[in-house]
Design a protein around this motif. Structure first.
Motif, PDB file in Angstrom:
ATOM      1  N   UNK B 270       3.997  13.038  -1.746  1.00 16.93           N
ATOM      2  CA  UNK B 270       3.577  11.725  -2.236  1.00 16.93           C
ATOM      3  C   UNK B 270       3.850  11.644  -3.741  1.00 16.93           C
ATOM      4  N   UNK B 271       3.424  10.521  -4.352  1.00 14.56           N
ATOM      5  CA  UNK B 271       3.748  10.303  -5.774  1.00 14.56           C
ATOM      6  C   UNK B 271       3.134  11.383  -6.665  1.00 14.56           C
ATOM      7  N   UNK B 272       2.093  12.041  -6.175  1.00 17.42           N
ATOM      8  CA  UNK B 272       1.468  13.125  -6.952  1.00 17.42           C
ATOM      9  C   UNK B 272       2.221  14.446  -6.785  1.00 17.42           C
ATOM     10  N   UNK B 294       2.818   5.665   2.383  1.00 21.49           N
ATOM     11  CA  UNK B 294       3.560   4.618   1.655  1.00 21.49           C
ATOM     12  C   UNK B 294       2.640   3.477   1.236  1.00 21.49           C
ATOM     13  N   UNK B 295       1.716   3.115   2.142  1.00 17.30           N
ATOM     14  CA  UNK B 295       0.822   1.984   1.901  1.00 17.30           C
ATOM     15  C   UNK B 295      -0.345   2.364   0.990  1.00 17.30           C
ATOM     16  N   UNK B 296      -0.565   3.652   0.786  1.00 13.44           N
ATOM     17  CA  UNK B 296      -1.772   4.090   0.076  1.00 13.44           C
ATOM     18  C   UNK B 296      -1.550   4.128  -1.426  1.00 13.44           C
ATOM     19  N   UNK B 297      -2.603   4.408  -2.146  1.00 13.53           N
ATOM     20  CA  UNK B 297      -2.536   4.529  -3.602  1.00 13.53           C
ATOM     21  C   UNK B 297      -1.763   5.754  -4.055  1.00 13.53           C
ATOM     22  N   UNK B 298      -1.469   6.655  -3.105  1.00 11.96           N
ATOM     23  CA  UNK B 298      -0.699   7.852  -3.467  1.00 11.96           C
ATOM     24  C   UNK B 298       0.791   7.665  -3.201  1.00 11.96           C
TER      25      UNK B 298
END
Lengths: 77, 578
Positions: B270-272, B294-298
């Motif tokens: 994920x983005x983290x 994809x839909x989450x804050x991550x």
């Protein structure tokens, strides 16, 4: 309803100086899975007639003179 | 070239193979190997030298069942669990038992597979449970090697012919096909005792995020013509609600290849920069987790390689930028993305049908037979789940072998002149109009509505609106579509296939009132898996001119699945560290 002409910048570019289509070569036209390349009646060189490209690269890989370059279609770049 | 000419010729043969990509050439070869006198025609919309999903080769086998690494029973169990149990095991087991011999045959063709220092096949683990991934160091030579074999066996190749409809005899069995030349619009009637459909995925169904019609995940030539033809010939299609959705490099829309990079230590993050799935092997459940992230804050989601040694990344690049989708390197270069420095943004693909990665398609048994006598199907369009390239080769071989003996039992069937005349009129109708709607606009509109109304999560009211829109487009297609040359005529015929597939996707999705296969059939109003009512196949077919769906029981398992094993693919999300 008449059909309009909508311009697009095409992904497949042919270097006319290297292309030997006027000598009867049709390799790029033959191998294209989407059949989008043609030999120009005006110049005798290969060109992309239909903007329907999967950027898959057989045209470039199989060209005997290295005349063909496949770019990524602008909308995807 | 491309001017519309009037012409009709007929060819009689024993076996007609439609589609010269992966399964098709192998099917044609096997007919000839088993029955050298058989007259075999291989029909291809493009050119067999470079057609199909593997026009530029392949980086490896995703599902090799190699002795010492896996057994056919283990593989069958893994595929059964990964598909939520909706599997007839016989064709899966047949594939698993036969594929090693096909690997060895491909090796003899000159397509080499990676071996260890001891000379054993170097199989890697990517799947959740077993070990099945085998790299192909000279995978760019696949099509050339196949072509050499086709020439050797004297298979008759007809390039640039697009099949439009199958022919059936008065007794219901297959009788051949009608095809049209994509550069002259001349017709070819092929009368055959057996027909093997190998037309690939329905890859031009959803619209990619870029909006470019041809920027699809699958080879854009694969417009679902095989599904449409099988449907119109009365064959059953199974579980079409189990869509194909793939993880991909965003915008480039080609594979990120976690299967290739995974064994080197790369993973989906994920983005983290953290892992969120335990296994990168594709299943509907994995795709649901991907979608959720994809839909989450991550979100969004990335392919992560920048923690690896630069030499390792270089090795991965050499593979990824040479075969399958080699323009991937060019895409990254344009944006200045270096795998060593940055993670690569990923996304999920538009929807399609493709058993290569998913499970739905024309219903076949362990001999690749469809429900129409004399009609076979193999590769991405047949419903053997998680087929991939080796499945196409193996099941193509299975179809070819069976057809080789079947043609000895039957005579050349009768063909229906009136049907052929009607089909010619249908095909040529867009060329008879002076004015109207061009195929590209009909296609864009259809595929945009596929995204708007059919993409999961699936909602009943939305899918019904989609059906209404498709009916309106069909009216336009029948009355106003215009094609100015034979190339546009090919596109016009393709949009008819795309529209048929869109209708089938909606119909099948509405029929199964439960959720199954993770994201592939996530129905919002029926969020649970309902084994009591829906532990079955759904078969869709044309009956009395109408589309109907019905339930079909799953054949009893030959490889039993224990209760505690059933849920193995349900827990793919990485658990929080204590």
């Amino acid at each position: 309803m008449p059909l309009a002409f909508s311009p697009t910048t095409v992904p497949v570019v042919v270097d006319d100086a290297k292309c030997i289509a006027e000598k009867g070569c049709t390799v790029c036209v033959d191998v294209c899975p989407l059949d989008v390349l043609r030999i120009s009646e005006e110049t005798g060189k290969a060109y992309m007639k239909y903007d329907e490209c999967w950027y898959c690269m057989p045209c470039e890989a199989d060209c005997p003179t290295g005349a063909v370059t496949v770019n990524i279609p602008y909308l995807l770049r | 070239m491309d001017a519309i000419k009037d012409g009709l010729s007929q060819v009689d043969c024993d076996v007609l193979v439609i589609g010269g990509g992966t399964a098709g050439p192998m099917a044609a070869l096997k007919v000839k190997q088993n029955n050298p006198k058989a007259r075999v025609v291989l029909l291809e919309k493009a050119n067999v030298k470079r057609s199909g999903a593997i026009s530029m080769g392949m980086d490896g086998l995703n599902n090799a069942v190699v002795p010492g690494y896996a057994t056919p029973e283990q593989y069958t169990k893994e595929i059964t669990i990964a598909n939520d149990g909706i599997v007839d095991q016989a064709p899966v087991l047949k594939y698993a038992e036969r594929c090693f011999e096909i690997i060895q045959e491909l090796d003899r063709f000159g397509i080499r597979f990676q071996k260890t220092g001891n000379g054993d096949y170097d199989v890697k683990k990517v799947h959740h449970l077993g070990t099945y991934v085998l790299p192909m160091p000279n995978g760019d030579t696949v099509k050339k090697a196949l072509y050499r074999q086709l020439r050797r066996e004297q298979v008759l190749i007809s390039n640039r012919y697009m099949a439009t409809r199958l022919l059936t005899a008065p007794d219901g069995r297959i009788a051949g096909a009608i095809a049209v030349n994509t550069r002259s619009a001349e017709f070819l009637v092929l009368r055959a005792k057996a027909v093997i459909l190998c037309l690939g995925a329905a890859g031009r169904l959803g619209l990619p995020q870029s909006g470019y019609l041809w920027g699809t995940y699958e080879n854009a030539t694969n417009s679902g013509d095989g599904y449409a033809m099988a449907f119109h010939a009365g064959a059953a299609l199974a579980n079409l609600e189990c869509y194909q959705i793939n993880p991909l490099i965003k915008d480039y829309n080609g594979p990120a290849c976690a299967y290739v990079a995974g064994p080197f230590g790369a993973y989906t993050a994920n983005a983290e920069g953290n892992r969120f799935i335990e296994s990168d092997y594709w299943s509907g459940q994995m795709m649901q987790e991907f979608y959720n992230e994809l839909q989450s804050g991550k979100g969004p989601v990335f392919l992560k390689l920048n923690h690896l040694h630069p030499d390792t990344v270089g090795e991965i690049e050499t593979i990824l930028h040479k075969v399958e989708r080699p323009s991937r390197g060019r895409f990254h270069a344009t944006r200045g993305t270096d795998y060593r420095e940055k993670m690569i943004e990923m996304h999920i693909s538009e929807i399609g049908f493709c058993s290569g990665h998913s499970a739905s398609g024309v219903f076949v048994d362990e001999f690749a037979r469809t429900t129409v006598q004399g009609l076979y199907a193999a590769g991405d369009m047949a419903n053997v789940p998680h087929n991939y390239m080796l499945g196409a080769f193996t099941n193509g071989a299975v179809a070819g072998e069976h057809a080789a003996s079947y043609i000895g039992e039957v005579d050349l069937p009768e063909i229906d002149a009136e049907f052929i005349a009607k089909e010619r009129a249908r095909v040529l109708a867009p060329t008879k109009r002076e004015d109207g709607i061009p195929p590209n606009q009909l296609e864009y509109k259809t595929r945009r509505f596929v995204n708007d109304y059919l993409q999961p999560p699936k909602v009943t009211a939305r899918m019904k609106i989609g059906q209404q829109r498709f009916a309106e487009i069909r009216e336009d297609l029948d009355t106003a579509m215009v094609a100015r040359d034979s190339h546009e005529l090919m596109r016009a015929l393709e949009i008819a296939s795309i529209l048929d597939c869109a209708d089938m996707a909606a119909h099948a999705s509405l029929f199964r009132t439960e959720s199954r296969w993770g994201l592939y059939h996530n129905r919002v109003e029926y969020p649970e898996k309902d084994d009591e009512n829906w532990f079955c196949h759904t078969l869709l077919r044309k009956k009395d001119g109408r589309m109907v769906s019905e339930k079909q029981p799953i054949a009893p398992y030959s490889v039993p699945i224990e209760d505690e094993e059933r849920g193995a693919y349900d827990q793919l999300r990485v658990r929080k560290q204590a």
